[in-house]
Design a protein around this motif. Sequence first.
Motif, mmCIF file in Angstrom:
data_model
loop_
_atom_site.group_PDB
_atom_site.id
_atom_site.type_symbol
_atom_site.label_atom_id
_atom_site.label_comp_id
_atom_site.label_asym_id
_atom_site.label_seq_id
_atom_site.Cartn_x
_atom_site.Cartn_y
_atom_site.Cartn_z
ATOM 1 N N PRO A 39 35.448 21.758 37.794
ATOM 2 C CA PRO A 39 36.176 21.500 39.035
ATOM 3 C C PRO A 39 35.688 20.966 40.227
ATOM 4 N N VAL A 40 36.559 20.330 41.227
ATOM 5 C CA VAL A 40 36.061 19.525 42.199
ATOM 6 C C VAL A 40 36.671 20.070 43.281
ATOM 7 N N GLN A 41 36.036 20.286 44.404
ATOM 8 C CA GLN A 41 36.358 20.646 45.821
ATOM 9 C C GLN A 41 36.447 19.599 46.749
ATOM 10 N N ILE A 42 37.822 19.074 47.529
ATOM 11 C CA ILE A 42 37.885 18.203 48.346
ATOM 12 C C ILE A 42 37.310 18.779 49.680
ATOM 13 N N GLN A 43 36.433 18.284 50.400
ATOM 14 C CA GLN A 43 36.122 18.452 51.584
ATOM 15 C C GLN A 43 36.284 17.690 52.852
ATOM 16 N N GLY A 44 36.628 17.975 53.827
ATOM 17 C CA GLY A 44 36.795 17.196 55.287
ATOM 18 C C GLY A 44 38.264 16.828 55.550
ATOM 19 N N LEU A 45 39.139 17.127 54.715
ATOM 20 C CA LEU A 45 40.739 17.220 54.791
ATOM 21 C C LEU A 45 41.314 18.078 55.195
ATOM 22 N N GLY A 46 42.321 18.300 55.915
ATOM 23 C CA GLY A 46 43.094 19.456 56.024
ATOM 24 C C GLY A 46 43.933 19.797 55.106
ATOM 25 N N GLU A 47 44.269 21.060 54.858
ATOM 26 C CA GLU A 47 44.912 21.688 53.353
ATOM 27 C C GLU A 47 46.362 20.670 53.130
ATOM 28 N N TYR A 48 46.964 20.383 54.508
ATOM 29 C CA TYR A 48 48.162 19.764 54.168
ATOM 30 C C TYR A 48 48.265 18.178 54.555
ATOM 31 N N ASP A 49 46.870 17.541 54.630
ATOM 32 C CA ASP A 49 46.734 16.386 54.969
ATOM 33 C C ASP A 49 47.064 15.528 53.704
ATOM 34 N N ALA A 50 47.862 14.300 54.089
ATOM 35 C CA ALA A 50 48.668 13.736 53.073
ATOM 36 C C ALA A 50 47.588 12.978 52.124
ATOM 37 N N LEU A 51 46.487 12.462 52.465
ATOM 38 C CA LEU A 51 45.433 11.975 51.569
ATOM 39 C C LEU A 51 45.043 12.963 50.609
ATOM 40 N N ARG A 52 44.587 14.239 51.283
ATOM 41 C CA ARG A 52 44.316 15.403 50.400
ATOM 42 C C ARG A 52 45.336 15.804 49.410
ATOM 43 N N LEU A 53 46.576 15.792 49.682
ATOM 44 C CA LEU A 53 47.785 15.984 48.824
ATOM 45 C C LEU A 53 47.694 14.933 47.868
ATOM 46 N N GLU A 54 47.722 13.610 47.969
ATOM 47 C CA GLU A 54 47.795 12.631 46.967
ATOM 48 C C GLU A 54 46.444 12.596 46.030
ATOM 49 N N LEU A 55 45.208 12.735 46.744
ATOM 50 C CA LEU A 55 44.140 13.196 45.829
ATOM 51 C C LEU A 55 44.137 14.049 44.776
ATOM 52 N N THR A 56 44.569 15.264 45.134
ATOM 53 C CA THR A 56 44.919 16.516 44.283
ATOM 54 C C THR A 56 45.757 16.263 43.216
ATOM 55 N N GLN A 57 46.797 15.629 43.440
ATOM 56 C CA GLN A 57 47.844 15.248 42.620
ATOM 57 C C GLN A 57 47.387 14.163 41.516
ATOM 58 N N LEU A 58 46.563 13.248 41.656
ATOM 59 C CA LEU A 58 45.780 12.422 41.119
ATOM 60 C C LEU A 58 44.881 12.964 40.330
ATOM 61 N N LEU A 59 43.837 13.658 40.855
ATOM 62 C CA LEU A 59 42.780 14.456 40.173
ATOM 63 C C LEU A 59 43.396 15.273 38.975
ATOM 64 N N GLU A 60 44.182 16.040 39.627
ATOM 65 C CA GLU A 60 44.729 16.977 38.387
ATOM 66 C C GLU A 60 45.530 16.018 37.276
ATOM 67 N N MET A 150 50.539 3.799 52.076
ATOM 68 C CA MET A 150 49.036 3.295 52.428
ATOM 69 C C MET A 150 48.105 4.609 51.896
ATOM 70 N N GLN A 151 48.643 5.883 52.006
ATOM 71 C CA GLN A 151 47.893 7.141 51.891
ATOM 72 C C GLN A 151 48.001 7.041 50.155
ATOM 73 N N ARG A 152 48.874 6.945 49.346
ATOM 74 C CA ARG A 152 48.857 6.790 48.111
ATOM 75 C C ARG A 152 47.872 5.792 47.409
ATOM 76 N N ASP A 153 48.002 4.550 48.240
ATOM 77 C CA ASP A 153 47.180 3.436 47.740
ATOM 78 C C ASP A 153 45.490 3.656 47.897
ATOM 79 N N LEU A 154 45.191 4.588 49.198
ATOM 80 C CA LEU A 154 44.029 4.822 49.338
ATOM 81 C C LEU A 154 43.336 5.905 48.279
ATOM 82 N N ALA A 155 44.362 6.813 47.966
ATOM 83 C CA ALA A 155 43.872 7.759 46.750
ATOM 84 C C ALA A 155 43.634 7.207 45.580
ATOM 85 N N SER A 156 44.617 5.948 45.256
ATOM 86 C CA SER A 156 44.306 5.789 43.864
ATOM 87 C C SER A 156 42.982 4.619 44.034
#
Length: 166
Positions: A39-60, A150-156
């Motif tokens: 498992p991976v931990q995402i550090q540096g982004l807030g719990e509800y940050d749009a980029l964090r949510l996109e990254l979590t969804q893509l990773l999972e 743009m957030q979705r594109d960044l995560a991808s």
Amino acid sequence: MSGKSYLPIGTVIFATLFLLQGCGFHLRGAADLPASISPVQIQGLGEYDALRLELTQLLEGNSIDVVDKRAQASSQLRVSSSSSRRVLSVDGGGKVAEYELHESAKFTLVSAEGHKLVSEQSIDLIQTYLNTEDEILGKQQEESLLRKDMQRDLASRLLRRLQSQL
């Protein structure tokens, strides 16, 4: 009939899918990441940050578990991001005619032991949009939608970079 022959629709769809498979096409967000980073931990982004949510969804979606606690993680994805907007042009009356949106992220992937698995990299995106004075509410919604894309594109892009480095 005039003697013309038509291919059945199923044949056309099958041929198209076959060609896409052969050229290396993958669904957007699909990445081949090693299970060892999970498992991976995402550090540096807030719990509800749009980029964090996109990254979590893509990773999972790529079979990588995302956890909140460092002790549970095999690796840490350290991310910092920024957003900005600047005036790109003004009209003859001095009103803003066009804006430029910036989204950027810096990231690195580190093992639980502190070894860098992926060195620090950055991704920068720029998008412009016209600002018409008579459509103020619509332009606010447009900017919001552009930022979300743009957030979705960044995560991808971040996931594709991880895939290419691992």
